[in-house]
Scaffold this active site. Sequence first.
Site, PDB file in Angstrom:
ATOM      1  N   GLY A  28      34.163  35.195  43.027  1.00  0.00           N
ATOM      2  CA  GLY A  28      33.561  35.785  41.497  1.00  0.00           C
ATOM      3  C   GLY A  28      34.451  35.168  40.418  1.00  0.00           C
ATOM      4  N   GLY A  30      35.086  35.697  36.253  1.00  0.00           N
ATOM      5  CA  GLY A  30      34.542  36.176  34.484  1.00  0.00           C
ATOM      6  C   GLY A  30      35.771  34.878  34.076  1.00  0.00           C
ATOM      7  N   PHE A  32      37.992  37.997  32.399  1.00  0.00           N
ATOM      8  CA  PHE A  32      38.499  38.281  33.517  1.00  0.00           C
ATOM      9  C   PHE A  32      39.915  37.614  33.802  1.00  0.00           C
ATOM     10  CE2 PHE A  32      36.020  39.099  36.160  1.00  0.00           C
ATOM     11  CZ  PHE A  32      36.130  38.766  37.207  1.00  0.00           C
ATOM     12  N   GLY A  33      38.682  36.507  34.795  1.00  0.00           N
ATOM     13  CA  GLY A  33      40.266  35.948  35.873  1.00  0.00           C
ATOM     14  C   GLY A  33      39.094  35.693  36.972  1.00  0.00           C
ATOM     15  N   VAL A  35      37.517  37.112  41.774  1.00  0.00           N
ATOM     16  CA  VAL A  35      37.492  38.189  42.253  1.00  0.00           C
ATOM     17  C   VAL A  35      37.603  36.989  42.940  1.00  0.00           C
ATOM     18  CG1 VAL A  35      36.378  39.382  43.585  1.00  0.00           C
ATOM     19  CG2 VAL A  35      36.447  39.440  41.201  1.00  0.00           C
ATOM     20  N   LYS A  50      41.023  41.400  42.300  1.00  0.00           N
ATOM     21  CA  LYS A  50      40.615  40.727  41.017  1.00  0.00           C
ATOM     22  C   LYS A  50      42.159  40.596  40.640  1.00  0.00           C
ATOM     23  CE  LYS A  50      38.479  43.029  37.155  1.00  0.00           C
ATOM     24  NZ  LYS A  50      37.469  44.013  36.629  1.00  0.00           N
ATOM     25  N   ASP A 139      29.617  48.888  30.009  1.00  0.00           N
ATOM     26  CA  ASP A 139      28.711  48.144  30.146  1.00  0.00           C
ATOM     27  C   ASP A 139      28.165  47.607  32.160  1.00  0.00           C
ATOM     28  OD1 ASP A 139      28.959  44.801  29.875  1.00  0.00           O
ATOM     29  OD2 ASP A 139      31.077  44.173  32.031  1.00  0.00           O
TER      30      ASP A 139
END
Length: 302
Positions: A28, A30, A32-33, A35, A50, A139
């Site tokens: 994954g 996003g 944020f960074g 996964v 994460k 969210d």
Amino acid sequence: MAATAHPLMVGHALHSPSTRYTILEFIGEGSFGKVAKCRAHNSSKLVAVKILKKTYFQNVEDELSVLKTISSLNADHFNLVTFYEQFEYLGHKCLVFELLDVDLLHLVRSLNVNFIRPIAKQLMVALQGLKAVKIMHNDIKPNNIMMVNIDDSSFSVKLIDFGVASPISAATPGLRIQPTGYRAPEICLGLPYSGAIDMWGAGCTLAFLFLNDNLFPVHCEYLMMQSMVEMLGMPSKQQLQFGLYSKKFFCHEVDELGTRWRLLTPEEYKSRNRTKAEEWPEYRPHLSSLDDLLYVSVLYDI
């Protein structure tokens, strides 16, 4: 002096004070960074790590504070992802969670209500747990709810990603939270709000599972509001009067019937907000009420 983050690749190991995590694959990505699916050396357990971007470091303390708060709950009982530990390695801040299966966004099919019902129950239990510790997720959407094991016919799910979660006490009118299409009316209008906004997000998510499509448009705020008005009716005069963002979507005018509010036309919305409203998708029917969902197999041709 802060360490400079080194690029990480499959096969690299992340070292925490308790063990090391070997990166097996990236699953994954996003804002944020990333996964990574990793194997913990001390237990051979598969976990999700994460790995945060440096630009996200200022937000991680808020996320850790929320994770610490909800750690008082039994994660399995309340259908919340289990958080194991956090550490920093070679300039990377890392959060370690249990590894789950596919998220609900990627089931890629509509579900019968008999399958949706147990998912709904689990989401309600999760929200009940968050309410008990006075936390809002902020969210809730299909890709933040994951199957524990997609091959398990019981449809066991868990709520993930507390990156924008906050204490209920921090609720401030005017904050721009929740994604388009899953955003509660009080957030859209800039009104006081509570943890009830998570129930709205959960409801939109359950509708997505039934429709195999979003209940409200997700690519245009104007179409989202237009759809809400068509399906649920106009917000009350009081809500519109006190909403910080009411005039982004509505205008106040006087006619032969007196003073009233109405939804802006697409042209008025563009002029007022300097943002063009998208065209209503041809494939998408206009629903006049939630009761129309009873006929969804005809309306959506599924």
